[in-house]
Design an enzyme around this catalytic site. Structure first.
Site: not given
Length: 255
Positions: A158, A162
């Site tokens: 994640y 991002k």
């Protein structure tokens, strides 16, 4: 270029919100509808898409019901074609589909890593590729995360996705300007159904977040939607390649 600042208005615009049937994405879709836009909120679930469309119609928006899987380029092409055919074009694209594999890097499977990267980063690339080619002008808003700039345990996929998304935002702003603006919103801790029990009132983790946050609380999804309204509007006519952080001051404060 405009001679004077525009209003923060999305009236008469057509917006597509991918990952728009829950959480932050759904609140952005509703905010657009409440402010006069036609809105297509999509995700992989037919039931969720139908439920979202019903609420958007109740708010006065024109919409259509199309599912979408950002891991499938053909699915994105079908979404784009349906929106253009039924609503006449696209002025705003919001990329809010998400995936979070919660595992330490030594325990994370390649499938978990691939899913986080493919949905949160490569999926946004596909969506921008498809819709950027179909938009004469307008605004693309990517939903990033303050995690892009942090060390987070058990979130390698994640965090990496991002961080890459912020880079993708800046790079595509250069490619698509001056007619299409590309920006990202980087939320901090937001209480959504996906956040789970860690952010519930009274949890040890939540108490630590509140203590470090000058606003002394976490955000609600509607507190993120205002930035999306701004970035989609003519008021942001000279704003592109930016990452707007909305975290209640969390990243700027230490205890």
């Amino acid at each position: 270029m405009t001679d004077s600042p525009g209003a923060i208005s999305v009236e008469d615009k057509t917006a597509v919100v991918i990952g728009g049937t829950s959480g932050i994405g759904f609140e952005i879709a509703r905010a657009f509808a409440r402010n006069g836009a036609d809105v297509v909120a999509t995700s992989r679930s037919e039931d969720s898409v139908a439920d979202a469309a019903a609420e958007l119609r109740d708010l006065g928006a024109e919409t259509t019901e199309v599912t979408c899987n950002v891991r499938d380029l053909e699915s994105l092409e079908n979404l784009k074609d349906a929106v253009v055919d039924e609503l006449g074009g696209v002025d705003v694209l919001v990329n809010s589909a998400g995936s979070v594999a919660a595992a330490p890097v030594t325990e994370m499977t390649e499938d978990e890593w691939d899913q986080d990267i493919d949905i949160c980063l490569s999926g946004v690339f596909r969506a921008i590729k498809v819709f950027g080619d179909a938009m004469d002008e307008g605004s693309i808003v990517n939903i990033s995360s303050m995690s892009a700039d942090q060390s987070r345990e058990a979130r390698a996929g994640y965090v990496s996705a991002k961080a890459g998304l912020n880079g993708l935002t800046r790079a595509t702003a250069a490619d698509l300007g001056p007619d299409i603006r590309v920006n990202a919103i980087s939320p901090g801790f937001v209480k959504t159904e996906l956040a789970g029990p860690k952010l519930e009132d009274g949890s040890e983790f939540r108490e630590g977040v509140d203590e470090r946050t000058p606003m002394d609380r976490v955000a609600t999804p509607n507190e993120i939607s205002g930035a999306a309204l701004y970035l989609a509007s003519d008021a942001a006519s000279f704003t592109t390649g930016e990452i707007i952080t909305i975290d209640g001051g969390y990243n700027n404060f230490s205890v």
